[in-house]
Scaffold this active site. Structure first.
Site, PDB file in Angstrom:
ATOM      1  CG  ASP A  27      -0.141   0.023   2.556  1.00 13.21           C
ATOM      2  OD1 ASP A  27       0.607  -0.520   2.565  1.00 13.21           O
ATOM      3  OD2 ASP A  27      -0.526   0.929   3.402  1.00 13.21           O
ATOM      4  CB  SER A  28       0.878   4.095   0.700  1.00 20.69           C
ATOM      5  OG  SER A  28       1.180   5.628   0.506  1.00 20.69           O
ATOM      6  CB  ALA A  29       5.885   4.218   0.576  1.00 19.72           C
TER       7      ALA A  29
ATOM      8  CB  ILE B  82      -3.299  -1.050  -1.839  1.00 20.34           C
ATOM      9  CG1 ILE B  82      -3.714  -2.607  -1.962  1.00 20.34           C
ATOM     10  CG2 ILE B  82      -4.731  -0.549  -0.924  1.00 20.34           C
ATOM     11  CD1 ILE B  82      -3.511  -3.388  -0.689  1.00 20.34           C
TER      12      ILE B  82
END
Length: 308
Positions: A148-150, A175
């Site tokens: 997710d994200s980074a 994500i």
């Protein structure tokens, strides 16, 4: 942007609670303070692990990992956590990884990659790549990347680098990832002041990864900078609609499909960056987490359930 209309009451309650624990001006704090309050926030939202999921901490080629199992898994999920490349670790996403293990039946190997600013790019990628090689050597092929994200950025970088080097990857589920899109247009402007993550936050987290200007044409830093999107594993991208980084996933999908690959984008209306922590309190987040788990399980079985 009329967030009062777009975002439902359950999600606003989650946003408010998160803001009380991790304030909007967190990026103005010292790195140590950011990490302290992020870890405290993660503990407040942390759910108990399912009883039948076991875990152990280990070293994967020198990189700390946490390995979750339930039964006798035939597939491995390599998971990279979010946190802007600056915060987070094995504990911050422990319950998420445990639940992915429980819902898919797959082994989950969470990567405790090195964080910026102490460890500049490409340290995080190098750690994830090391863990992928260790996973293949230890458990064999059949790996699904997830983050997710980074962490989604790091997983995508691994997928790009893996071409011609390993055939262990079955797919990736990314994500609300940040992939290095144009921050002067689209969702970066439309949702520049979105709850939970602003455009300025994104710029802060991307800039802190390097001592100098961000590299150009480096897909290990920003996967959208790659010139070739062929040969990537089947990819499912999941985003929050009220999020400045939303369009990165749309563009990443388009680039993969444009070069003949399989990619599908799920954009979740009314949700915001970081909503995985809301999966037990927000119906929309709970439904999205189910879609994420189903996508991981399907890719692990070589099933492509989308028709773009």
């Amino acid at each position: 942007m009329d967030y009062e209309r777009l975002i439902d009451e359950e999600t606003w309650d989650f946003i408010q609670k998160t803001g009380e624990l991790y304030p909007d001006d967190a990026t103005d704090m010292s790195i140590d303070e950011q990490r302290r309050i992020y870890d405290c926030m993660a503990r407040e939202f942390r759910a108990p692990r399912p009883d039948f999921v076991t875990f152990k901490d280990a070293q994967a080629g020198g990189v700390p990992v946490r390995i979750y199992t339930a039964g006798d898994p035939t597939r491995t999920v390599l998971f990279c956590h979010g946190g802007g490349f600056v915060v987070g670790g094995l504990d911050s996403h422990d319950d998420i990884c445990a639940e992915l293990c429980a819902q898919t039946g797959y082994r989950v190997v969470a990567v405790d990659y090195r964080l910026a600013p102490e460890h500049k790019h490409p340290a995080a990628f190098e750690d994830a790549w090391t863990v992928l090689n260790w996973v293949e050597k230890t458990y064999g092929k059949g790996v699904v990347l997830a983050g997710d994200s980074a962490g989604a950025n790091i997983c995508a970088a691994v997928a790009h680098h893996a071409r011609g080097r390993t055939d262990a990857l079955l797919g990736q589920v990314l994500i609300y990832g940040v992939f290095g899109g144009d921050t002067d247009q689209g969702s970066y402007i439309e949702h520049a002041q979105a709850p939970m993550l602003t455009r300025e936050d994104v710029l802060y987290y991307m800039n802190i990864r390097t001592d100098r200007a961000a590299p150009k044409s480096d897909p290990l830093f920003a996967p959208l900078q790659d010139s070739d999107f062929s040969g990537l594993p089947p990819t499912v991208l999941v985003t929050a609609d009220c999020d400045p980084v939303r369009d990165d996933s749309r563009d990443y999908r388009d680039r993969i499909i444009g070069d003949g690959g399989k990619a599908h984008w799920i954009n979740e209306p009314g949700l915001i960056h970081g909503y995985l922590r809301a999966r037990h309190s927000v119906s929309r987040a709970r439904d999205s987490f189910e879609r994420i788990s189903v996508a991981i399980e399907a890719l692990g079985q070589g099933i492509w359930a989308y028709d773009d």
